[in-house]
Motif scaffolding. Structure first.
Motif, mmCIF file in Angstrom:
data_model
loop_
_atom_site.group_PDB
_atom_site.id
_atom_site.type_symbol
_atom_site.label_atom_id
_atom_site.label_comp_id
_atom_site.label_asym_id
_atom_site.label_seq_id
_atom_site.Cartn_x
_atom_site.Cartn_y
_atom_site.Cartn_z
ATOM 1 N N GLY A 1 -5.083 8.309 8.707
ATOM 2 C CA GLY A 1 -5.777 8.423 6.973
ATOM 3 C C GLY A 1 -6.396 6.953 6.479
ATOM 4 N N LEU A 2 -6.701 6.566 5.830
ATOM 5 C CA LEU A 2 -7.929 5.514 5.784
ATOM 6 C C LEU A 2 -7.727 5.242 3.800
ATOM 7 C CD1 LEU A 2 -11.563 4.738 7.018
ATOM 8 C CD2 LEU A 2 -10.890 5.166 4.628
ATOM 9 N N ALA A 3 -7.769 3.942 3.894
ATOM 10 C CA ALA A 3 -7.908 3.142 2.666
ATOM 11 C C ALA A 3 -9.160 2.486 2.185
ATOM 12 C CB ALA A 3 -6.565 2.413 2.057
ATOM 13 N N LYS B 1 2.637 7.676 1.629
ATOM 14 C CA LYS B 1 1.693 9.133 2.305
ATOM 15 C C LYS B 1 1.956 9.649 3.385
ATOM 16 C CE LYS B 1 -2.500 6.148 3.601
ATOM 17 N NZ LYS B 1 -3.901 5.785 3.701
ATOM 18 N N GLN C 1 1.373 3.350 2.497
ATOM 19 C CA GLN C 1 1.253 3.589 3.482
ATOM 20 C C GLN C 1 2.560 4.749 3.563
ATOM 21 O OE1 GLN C 1 -1.090 3.310 5.797
ATOM 22 N NE2 GLN C 1 0.128 4.557 7.091
ATOM 23 N N HIS D 1 -3.504 -3.758 13.050
ATOM 24 C CA HIS D 1 -3.435 -2.825 11.582
ATOM 25 C C HIS D 1 -2.162 -2.411 10.846
ATOM 26 C CE1 HIS D 1 -5.039 -0.307 9.233
ATOM 27 N NE2 HIS D 1 -4.812 0.894 9.684
ATOM 28 N N HIS D 2 -1.004 -1.645 11.382
ATOM 29 C CA HIS D 2 0.303 -2.126 10.770
ATOM 30 C C HIS D 2 0.946 -1.132 11.657
ATOM 31 C CE1 HIS D 2 -0.994 2.257 9.699
ATOM 32 N NE2 HIS D 2 -1.424 1.669 8.861
ATOM 33 N N GLY E 1 -9.771 0.638 5.472
ATOM 34 C CA GLY E 1 -9.805 0.911 7.766
ATOM 35 C C GLY E 1 -8.522 1.909 7.228
ATOM 36 N N GLY E 2 -8.385 2.041 8.609
ATOM 37 C CA GLY E 2 -7.403 3.065 8.433
ATOM 38 C C GLY E 2 -7.206 3.470 9.901
ATOM 39 N N SER E 3 -5.868 3.988 10.439
ATOM 40 C CA SER E 3 -6.121 4.738 11.589
ATOM 41 C C SER E 3 -5.502 6.165 11.891
ATOM 42 C CB SER E 3 -4.459 4.080 11.662
ATOM 43 O OG SER E 3 -3.581 3.957 11.449
ATOM 44 N N ARG F 1 0.126 -7.881 -2.916
ATOM 45 C CA ARG F 1 0.949 -8.276 -1.282
ATOM 46 C C ARG F 1 0.653 -10.095 -1.866
ATOM 47 N NH1 ARG F 1 -3.701 -5.331 2.821
ATOM 48 N NH2 ARG F 1 -2.665 -3.929 2.156
ATOM 49 N N ASP G 1 -7.380 5.147 -1.968
ATOM 50 C CA ASP G 1 -6.156 5.847 -0.929
ATOM 51 C C ASP G 1 -6.324 7.383 -0.320
ATOM 52 O OD1 ASP G 1 -4.315 4.855 1.651
ATOM 53 O OD2 ASP G 1 -2.526 5.337 0.643
ATOM 54 N N ARG H 1 -2.086 8.030 13.093
ATOM 55 C CA ARG H 1 -0.744 7.972 12.732
ATOM 56 C C ARG H 1 0.608 7.979 14.167
ATOM 57 N NH1 ARG H 1 -2.989 5.066 8.948
ATOM 58 N NH2 ARG H 1 -3.863 5.419 7.285
ATOM 59 N N SER I 1 0.578 -0.926 -0.531
ATOM 60 C CA SER I 1 -0.087 0.359 -0.163
ATOM 61 C C SER I 1 1.115 1.566 0.147
ATOM 62 C CB SER I 1 -0.969 -0.587 1.191
ATOM 63 O OG SER I 1 -0.272 0.844 2.898
ATOM 64 N N GLN J 1 -6.896 0.442 -4.399
ATOM 65 C CA GLN J 1 -7.341 0.605 -3.205
ATOM 66 C C GLN J 1 -7.309 2.392 -4.015
ATOM 67 O OE1 GLN J 1 -4.953 1.546 0.350
ATOM 68 N NE2 GLN J 1 -5.087 -0.610 0.974
HETATM 69 N N1 ASP Z 1 -2.084 1.748 4.182
HETATM 70 C C1 ASP Z 1 -3.053 0.593 5.034
HETATM 71 C C2 ASP Z 1 -3.847 -0.932 4.163
HETATM 72 O O1 ASP Z 1 -3.588 -0.628 3.441
HETATM 73 C C3 ASP Z 1 -4.396 1.376 5.331
HETATM 74 C C4 ASP Z 1 -4.377 2.732 6.311
HETATM 75 O O2 ASP Z 1 -3.875 2.580 7.472
HETATM 76 O O3 ASP Z 1 -4.522 4.041 5.741
HETATM 77 O O4 ASP Z 1 -4.442 -0.891 5.475
#
Ligand code: ASP
Length: 558
Positions: A497-499, A209, A206, A415-416, A452-454, A228, A244, A456, A204, A242
């Motif tokens: 953010g969110l994607a 951005k 991520q 999430h990440h 989904g997103g968060s 992926r 994004d 940061r 992504s 996405q």
């Molecule tokens: N990059 C994240 C994902 O692919 C989405 C995000 O957190 O904006 O799930």
């Protein structure tokens, strides 16, 4: 023999014509759907992406050579027809948008002939998907797939326009990037100029951005391809799209607000559906407790009930063992097993009436949730409670920051690794990491996570701590994510953010069952492309240039 279109110019798409055009001379171009020769009377249906129109070649009104030429047309020939729009002489075809009119031709050109296609080009094809995907260029002529892709284009255009009005900038990020552990496995691309070194394809955008936020762009959007390299579960693609976005100087509510308005806009413009705002929100914990899923389908009830307290003194070994091991006992009441009014099922909260079906599961929470969550969906399917015309949105918030991986024997990011922990939970990050909640959110539609997103982490210390909890030494964190940690040294705006998974969103909007039906050239489950036959072996010379050698068994495997 193919003729040229020189001197002709298409005036309309086939189904753009209507009774309003009666008497007009028009030029259409498209594919022959069907040719019915009734002797002295030839009906030709011509198709383009807008739909069909009937052209009638008739002895007497059409000259003889033209009639003979029309009789030779076969399915999928490409033709240009000049003629006049007339009211239908025969019965009106109610099933066709152009069913009240027809074209009386004066000129016919065959622009391209066609072999007999391997399957008929028709809506709701019965042809096996493998065959359709092998001939995807023909499959894509089918009206239902064409409608799906046109809807996809509209969704993308509307999203871009909406976001541009909200001050978002469309910025592209690179495809050839550094391999960083973001969650899934990377697709790798060998470098010729740096033998032995590899790029990765982005899982992504991520990190880019987030860096764009560090650079001050403030609001970013991109419709981005993501890659992926996973073993494909049903309805996943190795490459997907996405929508994004990333925003600076915002918190959870700001991201939710803009996305609710975006979704409402898309559903209104594309489907004429009013999405009720605000969209319902539920914490992750509540979603798990009530539905056994972090992406609950709330079109129906049948919620889970925790009966651990009630049965805690039970001698039933299954319950007893589960509770003793720190687990729970939960159940679903599938009252009456079907045939029952929807509203009534929604009302079910208490257990144990005669004639009900009650299903229990007793184990660790995660197992109980997985089992009952899946069972709940299966029951709904069997009881036919899932209506594709109903769209129920739900935000899930406060996801756990980390989840335990038995396989890796450590915590991994749910999430990440860039997701901000909730401030009030930061105190547990060392003592009880599993308890820490994250400022993460997901948007669910009819049981599908569509985005989904968060918020940061924008602070170098918290980010370094986060890497530490995930098992990175400071050196490893520096080596993998040094560029991000460096950027964090020079003034970082709070950002979030969110994607969206565009494929899944469009699939639901188009009421399809598979994302392959909304992707022009999808891959199949083993990640191969049936049309081009990628992935393929390459010329040994190409490998040599890349400084790569295949092991015997890989080279022989076919
Ligand atoms: N990059 C994240 C994902 O692919 C989405 C995000 O957190 O904006 O799930």
């Amino acid at each position: 023999m193919a003729e040229s279109m020189t001197g002709l110019k298409r005036t309309h798409r086939c189904a753009e014509l209507s009774e309003a055009n009666i008497g007009e001379k028009v030029t259409i171009m498209g594919w022959v759907q069907k040719n019915r020769n009734k002797g002295g009377l030839v009906f030709v249906d011509v198709r383009d992406r807008s739909g069909l129109i009937q052209v009638v070649f008739e002895e007497g009104s059409t000259d003889k050579a033209l009639l003979e030429k029309a009789a030779k047309l076969r399915s999928e020939f490409v033709v240009a027809i000049v003629g006049t729009v007339e009211k239908r002489s025969g019965a009106v075809n109610e099933n066709l948008a152009t069913g009240a009119i027809e074209i009386k031709p004066e000129e016919l050109r065959i622009l391209s002939e066609s072999e007999t296609p391997p399957f008929p080009i028709e809506e709701n094809s019965k042809t096996k998907e493998e065959v359709r995907l092998k001939y995807r260029f023909l499959d894509l002529r089918r009206p239902d797939i064409q409608r799906n892709l046109m809807m996809r284009s509209r969704v993308a255009t509307l999203a871009r326009q909406f976001m541009a009005k909200e001050g978002f900038l469309e910025i592209e990020t690179p495809f050839l990037i550094k391999s960083t552990p973001e969650g899934a496995r990377d697709y790798l691309v060998p470098s010729r100029i740096h033998p032995g070194s590899f790029y990765a394809l982005p899982q992504s955008p991520q990190l880019y951005k987030q860096l764009l936020m560090c650079s001050g762009f403030d609001r970013y959007i991109q419709i981005a391809k993501c890659y992926r390299d996973e073993d494909l579960r049903a309805d996943r693609q190795p490459e997907f799209t996405q929508v994004d976005m990333e925003l600076s100087f915002v918190d959870v509510d700001d991201v939710i607000d803009i996305n609710e308005r975006l979704l409402a806009h898309l559903f209104k413009e594309v489907l004429d559906i009013d999405v009720q705002l605000p969209i319902q929100r539920m914490t992750w914990q509540e979603a798990m407790d009530r539905f056994g899923s972090d992406k609950p389908d709330i079109r129906f009830g049948m919620e889970l009930v925790n009966v651990t307290e009630t049965v805690k003194d039970s001698e039933f070994v299954v319950f007893k063992n589960a509770i003793e091991a720190g687990g729970t006992v939960r159940g679903i009441n599938a009252k009456g097993q079907g045939g029952m009014a929807r509203k009534k099922i929604d009302k079910l909260v208490d257990f144990g009436e005669n004639g009900d079906l009650i299903l229990f599961a007793a184990d660790k929470n995660k197992v109980v949730w997985d089992v009952l969550g899946a069972l709940r969906l299966e029951l709904a399917r069997q009881m036919e409670l899932l209506d594709k015309n109903e769209y129920k949105f739900l935000w899930i918030t406060e996801f756990p920051l980390l989840e335990w991986s038995d396989e890796q024997n450590r915590f991994t990011a749910m999430h990440h690794p860039f997701t901000m922990p909730m401030e009030e939970d930061l105190q547990y990050i060392d003592s009880d990491p599993g308890r820490v909640r994250a400022k993460a959110y997901g948007i669910v539609l009819n049981g599908n996570e569509i985005g989904g997103g968060s918020v940061r982490i924008f602070n170098q210390e918290i980010q370094s701590k986060r890497f530490e909890v995930l098992g990175f030494t400071p050196e490893q964190a520096q080596e993998q994510f040094g560029f991000l940690l460096n950027a964090f040294k020079y003034g970082v705006p709070p950002h979030a953010g969110l994607a969206y998974g565009l494929d899944r969103l469009v699939m639901l909007m188009a009421k399809q069952d598979s994302i392959r039906d909304v992707i022009a050239f999808p891959k199949v489950k083993d990640a191969s492309d049936l049309m081009t036959e990628a992935p393929e072996r390459v010329d040994p010379k190409q490998l040599e240039e890349l400084g790569l050698e295949l092991e015997e068994h890989t080279a022989d495997a076919e």
